[in-house]
Design an enzyme around this catalytic site. Structure first.
Site, PDB file in Angstrom:
ATOM      1  N   ASP A 144       1.006  -1.042   0.127  1.00 32.23           N
ATOM      2  CA  ASP A 144       0.023  -0.091  -0.018  1.00 32.23           C
ATOM      3  C   ASP A 144       0.823   1.310   0.047  1.00 32.23           C
ATOM      4  O   ASP A 144       1.925   1.078   0.548  1.00 32.23           O
ATOM      5  CB  ASP A 144      -0.969   0.098   1.303  1.00 32.23           C
ATOM      6  N   GLY A 145       0.235   2.224  -0.546  1.00 30.90           N
ATOM      7  CA  GLY A 145       1.124   3.634  -0.455  1.00 30.90           C
ATOM      8  C   GLY A 145       1.822   4.065  -1.885  1.00 30.90           C
ATOM      9  O   GLY A 145       2.480   5.025  -1.923  1.00 30.90           O
ATOM     10  N   HIS A 168       3.494   3.213  -8.880  1.00 29.19           N
ATOM     11  CA  HIS A 168       3.352   1.841  -9.033  1.00 29.19           C
ATOM     12  C   HIS A 168       4.682   1.517  -9.684  1.00 29.19           C
ATOM     13  O   HIS A 168       5.244   0.211  -9.330  1.00 29.19           O
ATOM     14  CB  HIS A 168       2.281   1.493  -9.977  1.00 29.19           C
ATOM     15  N   SER A 211      -6.560  -5.708  -6.152  1.00 23.92           N
ATOM     16  CA  SER A 211      -7.749  -6.511  -5.662  1.00 23.92           C
ATOM     17  C   SER A 211      -8.983  -6.365  -6.610  1.00 23.92           C
ATOM     18  O   SER A 211      -9.119  -5.606  -7.621  1.00 23.92           O
ATOM     19  CB  SER A 211      -8.105  -5.719  -4.126  1.00 23.92           C
ATOM     20  N   TRP A 213     -10.755  -2.271  -9.609  1.00 23.40           N
ATOM     21  CA  TRP A 213     -11.300  -2.055 -10.962  1.00 23.40           C
ATOM     22  C   TRP A 213     -11.981  -0.685 -10.594  1.00 23.40           C
ATOM     23  O   TRP A 213     -12.365   0.038 -11.731  1.00 23.40           O
ATOM     24  CB  TRP A 213     -12.371  -3.042 -11.388  1.00 23.40           C
ATOM     25  N   ARG A 265     -11.056   1.908  -9.544  1.00 28.75           N
ATOM     26  CA  ARG A 265     -10.148   3.169  -9.847  1.00 28.75           C
ATOM     27  C   ARG A 265     -10.137   3.917 -11.326  1.00 28.75           C
ATOM     28  O   ARG A 265     -10.823   3.384 -11.838  1.00 28.75           O
ATOM     29  CB  ARG A 265      -8.604   2.765  -9.378  1.00 28.75           C
ATOM     30  N   LEU A 307      12.122 -20.327  -3.595  1.00 24.91           N
ATOM     31  CA  LEU A 307      10.971 -19.514  -3.115  1.00 24.91           C
ATOM     32  C   LEU A 307       9.652 -19.482  -3.993  1.00 24.91           C
ATOM     33  O   LEU A 307      10.012 -19.239  -5.287  1.00 24.91           O
ATOM     34  CB  LEU A 307      11.534 -18.075  -2.986  1.00 24.91           C
ATOM     35  N   ILE A 361      -7.240  -5.475   6.744  1.00 25.44           N
ATOM     36  CA  ILE A 361      -6.395  -6.492   5.656  1.00 25.44           C
ATOM     37  C   ILE A 361      -7.128  -6.303   4.322  1.00 25.44           C
ATOM     38  O   ILE A 361      -6.717  -7.050   3.323  1.00 25.44           O
ATOM     39  CB  ILE A 361      -6.732  -7.832   6.174  1.00 25.44           C
ATOM     40  N   GLU A 388       0.289 -13.575  12.144  1.00 25.43           N
ATOM     41  CA  GLU A 388       0.574 -12.308  12.935  1.00 25.43           C
ATOM     42  C   GLU A 388       0.707 -11.249  11.975  1.00 25.43           C
ATOM     43  O   GLU A 388       0.833 -11.481  10.812  1.00 25.43           O
ATOM     44  CB  GLU A 388       2.073 -12.733  13.407  1.00 25.43           C
TER      45      GLU A 388
END
Length: 253
Positions: A24-25, A41, A69, A73, A75, A135, A199, A211
């Protein structure tokens, strides 16, 4: 080349197996720096690269990133278009690097809304990295936690129609096997940047016992060293999963 990330954790503590991040941000970073939203972005892609590197260096098994998310859409159309183009560009530029470092890429969410060309790029990236054993990086795109649970419920209902299940067989384990990422360990740690403390419909089934770490850093300012600070905080916590501290101590004895 940045210095390899190393942590000194308390005795008996280890890095999280699975880290989930709500990135975020980006827009606030762009405004703060007098730039357009897409510049934020684009700067965020550098943070993704740094955090992926940090997770690989520390031996984290799974990293799940909330990239777009199902609500995003809404936005401005120009921003959404730019995000889709940036997603495609990132796939073109980054996937070969991931493959070179034995990293597997997966995309979760409703991919049917993406353009056919973007869907093909996603398929190509997933296929190229499918056999990698290092990973695992999951990118949640057009994803929502409520959508995820509904999809699982539909799969179970279809199974009932086909005679595979009966309604009274439904329990947490069975439904949990039908949500996204069911083949992976649940997130141990969820990080959200930019000072927000919610969240936002992200992995709401999977993160029942995660956590949480909330960072004031805007996502483009977050890097693998900030990731290390979050893991250090995680390592100070006692995860009880409903048990008492005494029970946990006895289990670990």
């Amino acid at each position: 080349m940045s210095e390899k990330l190393q942590l000194s954790l308390p005795a008996g503590k280890s890095v999280p197996r699975h880290i989930a991040i709500i990135m975020d941000g980006n827009n606030r970073w762009a405004k703060k720096n007098g730039k357009g939203s897409l510049a934020g972005h684009r700067a965020g892609v550098d943070s993704v690269r740094s955090v992926v590197q940090g997770c690989a260096e520390l031996g984290v098994e799974v990293l799940t990133l909330f990239a777009f998310s199902s609500e995003n859409w809404q936005r401005p159309a120009l921003e959404v278009k730019g995000l889709m183009e940036l997603f495609a560009l990132a796939l073109d530029r980054e996937v070969k690097k991931l493959h070179k470092h034995n990293i597997r890429l997966r995309v979760i969410g409703d991919k049917s809304r993406f353009s056919s060309s973007l869907q093909k790029k996603i398929d190509k990236a997933e296929t190229l990295t499918a056999a990698n054993t290092g990973l695992i990086v999951n990118v949640a795109a057009n994803y929502g936690g409520q959508w995820d649970i509904v999809q699982a419920a539909k799969r179970f209902a279809q199974g009932c129609l086909e005679g595979l299940y009966t309604p009274d067989q439904l329990d947490e384990e069975l439904l949990g096997s039908m949500v996204c990422l069911s083949d992976l360990p649940s997130p141990d740690l969820c990080i959200r940047t930019a000072g927000e403390q919610r969240i936002s419909n992200f992995l709401i089934w999977q993160m029942a016992y995660s956590e949480y770490f909330f960072s004031d850093l805007l996502w483009p300012d977050f890097d693998k060293y900030a990731l290390g600070a979050a893991i250090q905080s995680y390592a100070t916590r006692e995860r009880r999963f409903g048990k008492t501290s005494e029970q946990i101590e006895a289990d670990n004895a």
